[in-house]
Every structure is written in structure tokens, then in C-alpha cells.
Scaffold this motif. Structure first.
Motif, PDB file in Angstrom:
ATOM      1  N   ASP A   1       3.895  -7.194   1.205  1.00  0.00           N
ATOM      2  CA  ASP A   1       2.827  -6.769   2.114  1.00  0.00           C
ATOM      3  C   ASP A   1       2.055  -5.573   1.576  1.00  0.00           C
ATOM      4  OD1 ASP A   1       3.911  -8.766   3.800  1.00  0.00           O
ATOM      5  OD2 ASP A   1       5.305  -7.336   4.680  1.00  0.00           O
TER       6      ASP A   1
ATOM      7  N   SER B   1      12.059  -9.774  -2.318  1.00  0.00           N
ATOM      8  CA  SER B   1      11.906  -8.956  -1.105  1.00  0.00           C
ATOM      9  C   SER B   1      12.133  -7.462  -1.369  1.00  0.00           C
ATOM     10  CB  SER B   1      12.832  -9.446   0.026  1.00  0.00           C
ATOM     11  OG  SER B   1      12.522 -10.772   0.385  1.00  0.00           O
TER      12      SER B   1
ATOM     13  N   PRO C   1       2.276  -7.906   8.233  1.00  0.00           N
ATOM     14  CA  PRO C   1       3.543  -7.776   7.501  1.00  0.00           C
ATOM     15  C   PRO C   1       4.696  -8.496   8.201  1.00  0.00           C
ATOM     16  CG  PRO C   1       2.775  -5.621   8.322  1.00  0.00           C
ATOM     17  CD  PRO C   1       1.745  -6.629   8.716  1.00  0.00           C
ATOM     18  N   ALA C   2       5.776  -8.671   7.461  1.00  0.00           N
ATOM     19  CA  ALA C   2       6.876  -9.531   7.921  1.00  0.00           C
ATOM     20  C   ALA C   2       7.382  -9.162   9.318  1.00  0.00           C
ATOM     21  CB  ALA C   2       8.014  -9.487   6.898  1.00  0.00           C
TER      22      ALA C   2
ATOM     23  N   GLU D   1      23.326  -9.066  -6.669  1.00  0.00           N
ATOM     24  CA  GLU D   1      23.291  -8.047  -5.613  1.00  0.00           C
ATOM     25  C   GLU D   1      23.630  -6.677  -6.194  1.00  0.00           C
ATOM     26  OE1 GLU D   1      22.326  -8.511  -2.561  1.00  0.00           O
ATOM     27  OE2 GLU D   1      23.020  -6.734  -1.486  1.00  0.00           O
TER      28      GLU D   1
ATOM     29  N   PHE E   1      19.005 -15.853  -0.525  1.00  0.00           N
ATOM     30  CA  PHE E   1      18.993 -14.591   0.220  1.00  0.00           C
ATOM     31  C   PHE E   1      19.527 -13.405  -0.597  1.00  0.00           C
ATOM     32  CE2 PHE E   1      19.101 -17.532   3.987  1.00  0.00           C
ATOM     33  CZ  PHE E   1      17.840 -17.217   4.448  1.00  0.00           C
ATOM     34  N   TYR E   2      19.689 -13.612  -1.918  1.00  0.00           N
ATOM     35  CA  TYR E   2      20.102 -12.496  -2.779  1.00  0.00           C
ATOM     36  C   TYR E   2      18.972 -12.116  -3.709  1.00  0.00           C
ATOM     37  CZ  TYR E   2      24.875 -12.982  -1.153  1.00  0.00           C
ATOM     38  OH  TYR E   2      25.995 -13.015  -0.371  1.00  0.00           O
ATOM     39  N   PRO E   3      18.854 -10.804  -4.093  1.00  0.00           N
ATOM     40  CA  PRO E   3      19.526  -9.659  -3.482  1.00  0.00           C
ATOM     41  C   PRO E   3      18.986  -9.408  -2.073  1.00  0.00           C
ATOM     42  CG  PRO E   3      17.908  -8.926  -5.098  1.00  0.00           C
ATOM     43  CD  PRO E   3      17.933 -10.414  -5.176  1.00  0.00           C
ATOM     44  N   ARG E   4      19.730  -8.643  -1.305  1.00  0.00           N
ATOM     45  CA  ARG E   4      19.359  -8.445   0.099  1.00  0.00           C
ATOM     46  C   ARG E   4      18.562  -7.155   0.283  1.00  0.00           C
ATOM     47  NH1 ARG E   4      25.170  -9.931   2.876  1.00  0.00           N
ATOM     48  NH2 ARG E   4      25.177 -12.175   2.374  1.00  0.00           N
ATOM     49  N   PHE E   5      17.343  -7.140  -0.236  1.00  0.00           N
ATOM     50  CA  PHE E   5      16.544  -5.917  -0.138  1.00  0.00           C
ATOM     51  C   PHE E   5      15.934  -5.727   1.248  1.00  0.00           C
ATOM     52  CE2 PHE E   5      16.090  -5.848  -4.928  1.00  0.00           C
ATOM     53  CZ  PHE E   5      16.748  -4.622  -5.079  1.00  0.00           C
ATOM     54  N   SER E   6      15.469  -6.800   1.853  1.00  0.00           N
ATOM     55  CA  SER E   6      14.780  -6.649   3.139  1.00  0.00           C
ATOM     56  C   SER E   6      15.068  -7.842   4.030  1.00  0.00           C
ATOM     57  CB  SER E   6      13.267  -6.534   2.913  1.00  0.00           C
ATOM     58  OG  SER E   6      12.579  -6.763   4.141  1.00  0.00           O
TER      59      SER E   6
ATOM     60  N   ALA F   1      11.689  -9.407   5.433  1.00  0.00           N
ATOM     61  CA  ALA F   1      10.984 -10.196   4.408  1.00  0.00           C
ATOM     62  C   ALA F   1      11.747 -11.482   4.108  1.00  0.00           C
ATOM     63  CB  ALA F   1      10.797  -9.376   3.135  1.00  0.00           C
ATOM     64  N   HIS F   2      13.071 -11.393   4.025  1.00  0.00           N
ATOM     65  CA  HIS F   2      13.876 -12.602   3.799  1.00  0.00           C
ATOM     66  C   HIS F   2      13.657 -13.629   4.918  1.00  0.00           C
ATOM     67  CE1 HIS F   2      15.703 -11.212   0.261  1.00  0.00           C
ATOM     68  NE2 HIS F   2      16.977 -11.354   0.544  1.00  0.00           N
TER      69      HIS F   2
ATOM     70  N   ASN G   1      10.592 -17.280  -2.378  1.00  0.00           N
ATOM     71  CA  ASN G   1      11.665 -18.186  -2.780  1.00  0.00           C
ATOM     72  C   ASN G   1      11.147 -19.125  -3.870  1.00  0.00           C
ATOM     73  OD1 ASN G   1      10.285 -20.362  -1.532  1.00  0.00           O
ATOM     74  ND2 ASN G   1      11.295 -19.973   0.413  1.00  0.00           N
TER      75      ASN G   1
ATOM     76  N   TYR H   1       9.679 -14.780   4.593  1.00  0.00           N
ATOM     77  CA  TYR H   1       9.173 -15.367   3.336  1.00  0.00           C
ATOM     78  C   TYR H   1      10.185 -16.260   2.623  1.00  0.00           C
ATOM     79  CZ  TYR H   1       5.719 -11.683   4.025  1.00  0.00           C
ATOM     80  OH  TYR H   1       4.764 -10.873   4.561  1.00  0.00           O
ATOM     81  N   VAL H   2      11.433 -16.217   3.009  1.00  0.00           N
ATOM     82  CA  VAL H   2      12.466 -16.950   2.267  1.00  0.00           C
ATOM     83  C   VAL H   2      13.139 -18.028   3.130  1.00  0.00           C
ATOM     84  CG1 VAL H   2      14.639 -16.770   1.013  1.00  0.00           C
ATOM     85  CG2 VAL H   2      12.927 -14.922   0.824  1.00  0.00           C
TER      86      VAL H   2
END
Lengths: 431, 431
Positions: free
Chosen positions: A80, A76, B331-332, A421, B373-378, B381-382, A307, B385-386
Motif C-alpha cells: 500500500d 507482505s 489499504p489492507a 520465517e 502465509f510465510y513469512p508472517r510479516f503482516s 496484508a496476508h 501470492n 492479498y494472499v
């Protein structure tokens, strides 16, 4: 753990009719000794431990036939976007900054996620592969590992040398849990001469080749312009397809390409979610299967998916084919075959992917005592159209329990999440 | 529970930039009083309970804008068949045998699954709707309920009378948690005259209409043959689109159809997984959104999906559009809007779908402290897409906690699963 008896619903993946609503599996060390109805294990087998999972379905562990595990580091980070700007402005600059340690931690995170979602084997293509091997040995999963080789890059030769070294050091490591392949990236990133040298080395060392093939229309155009052929024709002419080859994607294939793949016994790693998300297209999966091509399933890297959940991948594989080719295409059991026995065969693993005596004890249990699994009309349909990653309760590889009651046993996952992270954010902030 | 303070990461769905990495939400009775940074709630608010979820993302509850909840009774009963044989030989004969009680239990099972996967509101079209209403009232969710009306069936008139009675008895029940609509099934199962009578009744009683429209190419052909028009043109000419209408599917639309839907402010319920699995096609989602049409997301019934998981639906919505229209499509964050605020608006719910003061306290928390859910960039999007259904930890509707720490609080789910298993198998065995 020497002798274990698991009692559960058992789906051995030996054929569409084979299912034990009340079954059991006897395991001794790393191997399956017996699979059958509950209570029918020979009395001579005296288990040291009995695991009762009456509401779980036990099936072979899932086989992820194409991934770049350490790309969890980029999960992520960029979405997009069109493929080339996505690669050029986001993914490649980030990857340039990954250290060996980053790749080790990113891979461990991937393995944690894979175990939690029922994947017991991956075919991984990336860099720093000795660190990936270390992570796989620690996590306890099965890994087929290929050093990604960009022949046209400045480090192409160095990478090839690393791949050779990787075979010497790790092929067969972990009592066979680790297998090595060569990983030439793609026909558009490696010259013909480089690919032929890779093939020579692979033959010399007795290992296979993993390569991206015919993923996008752009690639088809590039190769056609350069060589006047399709990527499959080009690789065939180079002699790359003589031995064990796993070709990832194979989305854009002519009729002749499909025939070549079948004749040459090339195995295909199909990645439906990555193909959809990046607008690559719809691979001719039933068309390849009907020609006898072994097609496995893969998640691709977590930066284009996002994922590593093979349950989601199974579902998407079915939905994508049905959308484009009709509601009867690729029924549930066939999708399960791709994710288990066909995936294992395509990686050259002859004693993995089914639950039968003599095979490795690589298996998972799915907790069916949840609302979304009622009523229980069809176990295959439930597994493909209903199940999600969080439904996996138990994971065993080589007779070792890697997860019990949804708790990872070989990975300190809190620490891994924290490391990833910290490392991923540090790279992102360096731009 | 009168005053609750929730501390978490907060995604209020008020705009793409709005996110509180350390946020809090103050709730009094059924309403949100305050949303902001942690510690910024006015001192005058003295919570009776503080819920600390530092690793969870709190967002509005998901809105399932098209389902047939009780069809959980038929989950995985028949799959991988063409549409008409599937309906005629499997689904309809089974449905004919469903009793009021079967529908009550099937709906309760659906509601348990919905709560567990983060859905707080459904638009449901089925039969025995007073029993559905009873289940919704017990479960504590929000439900917009429409009696499915097959005008051409022998019980068409009886069903219409039931729908009218349903409005009288349940519209606004449960302190407004239940809203009623009319549910004429489709233009090919109801005559023009019947549809006009439904519209009159809806107008007279001040409620909306929910109808299947332009789901398959077959439907387009049938309506064109019968009336010389597209389904959308036909319904518009009948005057059906004057008020609040939610049209499910809308897969096959001409340019003119799209303009009509926009001009008439018809809301669309998009069901990507059902559309893919049944080979119905790809709805013009971005094309409708760009015209200002409100598009919500739906799972359709569990017999064609086969779950009620809106996280999977979000993911499939994005993937299906990207596959056919390019990687930058939908987009997400836009997908999240469809599943929350746009879905709520499309159902006519004006104080649901965002986390803002004065709105109903309908919210969910997603457990982000997991490897995937790591890393937590977005966060968006998580989520798209995750995330999967099993990641939901907390669910609140109207200020009441329906799930805490993944445990359902209003439904005796073991009993419900048992009842559904028994009832569904009895029907299947009766053939």
C-alpha cells in the motif's frame, strides 16, 4: 514410475471444443502416450498404476511466465505504498541483505506454493541463480531461469558473467527441466551498450532474453527523455528483438510499439495483479493477441501480489480487461490458453502446455467435487472465475508426481516455512 | 455447547493496532465473554471445550452485504456476454423456471460455499424467500433477507405481499439470526409510487430497504430520461432514504449523489468482481468512505462472479481501487473493515463484525500454517492479498460450530451438490 494411467475429466487445451467428461491419459516415463475417452487407450499399454480421479479436471500444468520466486522472503513486508518509496525504502534495502542461502530457501518456499496452486513451470528472474536452479532441481518443477542484470549497478559486469556461467552449467539440466535465459532488468537500468552485449552473448550461447518493458508511465517518460523513443522502439533499434525475447509487463504501448512486438515475435508476460496493485495500468492484452503476439500470464514477485497463485491471476486478468474494455473481452478459454499453451510457447517450450501424445507429462488435477464447482455448466468458466489455489489435488511434472491428495512429495514444506520465517524476520529486525 | 475457549492468533477488528499473536477468546452460549492474551481469561471461566489453533488467525466472520444466493443454480451457465443479452437470453429465462425447491437447494449450496469460505452473514435478495429462510435456519448462518420486488412486473403486488408476510413470519427468527428487509429491485424496475408504498410498509413494520442503485451507465441514462434526475436524487426525492437503506453497487455517482448518500446515512454494498466482470465500472469507494458512508462488500450472485468467496472479493476490491486511484488507496486493513465491522453495521447488526465481549460469537479461523502465509510479516496484508477461500478451517455463528477442520457440520453437502446438479441441468435441458 514408468507407466501411469489417469482417469478423469480431461481438458487438453488443444481447442475450445476439446473436452473429455470421462477421459483418460496414458503416461510412459516423462511423456504422454495417449489422451482420449475412458477405456480407449490401446490394450498394449499396461499401466503399473491407475489413478482414478472421476471428479477432477485434469489439464496442463500452469505456466507462470514472470516471477521473482525468492521474493517470497519479502511477502507482505511492505504494501500500500507508492512504487518508488516502496522500492527505495523497503524492497531494495531488504534485498541487499539476502544471502545465497536466503534465496535458495525463499525459492523453495515459492516452489512449494506454486506446486500447491498448480504451477509446473516458472520463468524466474533474480540473483544467486545457481541456488535457484538447485531448488528447482530438488522440487522437480520446470524452470526457465534468468540472472537479473542491472547494467548500471556496480555488480553489472559480475552479474553478466554469472548469467554466462549459468548457461554453461544449467541450460538443459534436469533432463531439460531447466532452461536458461539472459535477464537484463529493464531499458532504464541497463545502457544501450550493455543491452547489446547481452544480446551478443545470448545469440552466441543460443538462449533467449527476459526483460521488463514499458511497465509504468514513469519508465516511458525516462526513456523518452533519455533516447527520444519509447522503450519498445529503443530496444528494437538496439537490435535486442532479433531472437527469443520475453518482455514482462508491456503495459504502456503505442500502436507502433504493438506492431513492433508482433513483427519481431516478442513474447509478452502479462502480470495483471502486480499491475493493478502498483497502479501501473492495464496492458493491451486483447490488442496484442489480435496481432498474433504470444501473451503468457505471470504473478510477478510475492512482494507485489502477494501470492504466486495462477488461478487468482487468471481471474484478475479477465476482470481487469473486462472492466476496461467490455464484458465480452478475453473470455475464459482465452485466459486458460494464456496460462497454459501460450505461456509455454512464449518460453520456447515446444512440448509443454497441452495434453497431447508426445508432449511432456506436465499436468494438474483440480478437485471439482466441492460446492463452488456445482452445477458443472462450464469447465473453462469454473477454472477461471471460480477456482482457487486450494482446489488443486494432483501435480505431475515430467511424469513425476510432485503432489498427491494435496500433499507435497518433493519438498519438506514444514522445514522450508520455518527457515524462511527465521531468515526473513532476522533481516527485517536488522534495520 | 455452553462454554468454549479458543486459543489462536486473534485479529479482533477493533482497530489497526489490535492483534494478539498468542490470544484467546472465551465464549458462553452465543456470546463472546472475553478476548485477550492467552492465559488472561478470568479463572472463573471454566471451559467445557478448548480449541487450540496456534497457527490460525481468528477474526470476525465475513459479511457478504449483497448476493442472490440461489443463483448458484446458474453458476457458469452464461459468461462473457454483454449485460442485456446475458440477462435477456440466458439469466431471466432460466430464473423463470426456478421452483421454490430449486431456490431452497440453490441457497443451501450457496450457504455451504459461504461457510467454507468464511462468510457468516449474507444480505440476500431473491424470490421464494421463505424457502431461503428455511435454508439459513438449517445451515446455522446469519441472514438478512429481502424479497426482490420488480414493481413493474406482473407479480409486483404479489411479491410485495410476500415481503410483508416474510417480515411477519421470519423477522427475528432463529434467535435473531434472521432479519428481514424489503427488496425493491431498482429505480428502473419499480415506479415512484411503488417505491413509496414499499417505504411506507418498511416504516410501518420497522425494517430496512435493500435496493440496486446506479449500477450501470445505462441505468443513469434511463432514470435521467424518465425523471430528469440521477437515481440517487430520484430516490431521495421519493423519500426512500429516510431510514435504514442498503444500496447495492452505487458505481456511477455525482458529487451531489455522494453527499446525499452521506447525509441520509445510506449504506452501500460494493461488489467489485461483478462490477468488473459485467463492465459496470469502478465505484467511488474511498470517496464514499471519506464522507463517512458505511461501505460493505458483496459478491453479488454466482452467475456474475462466479463464486461467493469474500476473500477474492476483498482482494479484488483493493486491486480495482489501486488500479484506478493509486497504490496507496484502500489499504489492507480498510478492506478488512469493509468485510467485517462496516458490513455488519451497514446491515444494522450492532453486535456482529468485531470480536469484543458482549458481541455474538460469529468468527472464523484461517489456517496460516501453509507456504503462502510465510513469512508472517503482516496479518492484514496476508488476509487481503494472499488468502483464498480454501484457507478457512473453522466457522462459528452464534456460538455454534458450523465448520471444523474444513468439514461442514450443518449441511449434507454431497446431497446438496447432487440436487443442484440434477435440478440445474434439468432446467438448462428444457430450453
Amino acid at each position: 514410475m514408468a507407466k501411469i494411467l489417469i482417469r478423469a475429466m480431461v481438458l487438453p487445451m488443444t481447442g475450445p471444443e476439446d473436452f473429455y467428461p470421462e477421459g483418460e491419459i496414458a503416461i510412459e516415463n516423462d511423456r504422454i502416450l495417449f489422451v482420449g475417452e475412458k477405456g480407449s487407450t490401446p490394450d498394449s499399454f499396461v499401466p503399473e498404476r491407475i489413478i482414478d480421479l472421476p471428479d477432477d479436471v485434469v489439464m496442463p500444468g500452469l505456466i507462470n511466465t514472470h516471477t521473482h520466486a525468492a521474493m517470497t522472503m519479502l511477502r507482505s513486508y511492505a504494501d500500500d505504498l507508492p512504487l518508488m518509496p516502496w522500492l527505495q525504502t523497503k524492497i531494495w534495502p531488504f534485498e541487499d541483505k539476502l544471502s545465497d542461502e536466503d534465496i535458495y530457501w525463499g525459492t523453495l518456499l515459492a516452489l512449494g506454493e506454486m506446486i500447491q496452486s498448480g504451477t509446473t513451470t516458472m520463468l524466474d528472474m533474480y540473483a544467486s541463480m545457481s541456488h535457484v536452479a538447485k531448488a528447482v532441481l530438488e522440487a522437480g518443477t520446470r524452470g526457465v531461469l534468468a540472472r537479473g542484470l542491472i547494467g548500471n549497478a556496480p555488480n553489472g559486469e559480475k552479474a553478466l558473467a554469472e548469467n554466462i556461467e549459468l548457461v554453461r552449467e544449467y541450460h538443459g539440466a534436469g533432463k531439460g527441466r531447466i532452461q536458461i535465459m539472459f535477464g537484463p532488468h529493464a531499458p532504464y537500468t541497463c545502457s544501450g551498450e550493455f543491452l547489446q552485449r547481452v544480446k551478443q552473448e545470448a545469440d552466441r550461447l543460443g538462449v533467449g532474453i527476459h526483460i521488463h518493458v514499458a511497465e509504468t508511465e514513469d519508465e516511458i517518460g525516462t526513456i523518452k527523455e533519455q533516447y527520444g523513443k519509447t522503450p519498445v522502439q529503443w530496444l528494437d533499434e538496439l537490435g535486442l528483438f532479433g531472437g527469443h525475447v520475453v518482455a514482462a509487463h508491456c503495459v504502456h504501448l503505442t500502436e507502433e510499439d504493438r506492431d513492433i512486438l508482433a513483427q519481431r515475435k516478442v513474447c509478452v508476460a502479462h502480470n495483471p495483479e502486480s499491475n493493478m496493485k502498483l497502479n501501473s495500468g492495464t496492458a493491451p492484452v486483447p490488442e496484442l493477441r489480435s496481432r498474433g503476439v504470444l501473451v503468457g500470464l505471470g504473478t510477478d514477485g510475492a512482494s507485489s501480489n502477494n501470492n504466486l497463485d495462477m488461478f487468482g491471476e487468471m481471474r484478475s486478468a479477465a476482470l481487469q480487461q473486462k472492466l476496461t474494455k467490455g464484458a465480452t473481452t478475453l473470455p475464459a478459454y482465452e485466459v486458460l490458453q494464456m496460462a497454459t499453451v501460450d505461456g509455454a510457447r512464449s518460453l520456447g517450450l515446444k512440448d509443454v502446455g497441452m495434453l497431447v501424445p508426445g508432449y511432456k507429462a506436465d499436468l494438474i488435477s483440480i478437485d471439482f467435487d466441492q460446492p463452488h464447482f456445482y452445477p458443472r455448466f462450464s469447465v473453462p468458466a469454473h477454472l477461471v472465475y471460480v477456482a482457487h489455489a486450494g482446489d488443486v489435488r494432483t501435480v505431475m511434472v515430467d511424469g513425476e508426481l510432485l503432489m498427491e491428495e494435496r500433499q507435497l512429495k518433493t519438498i519438506d514444506i514444514k522445514r522450508v516455512c520455518h527457515e524462511v520465517e527465521k531468515r526473513a524476520k532476522a533481516i527485517a529486525e536488522s534495520f
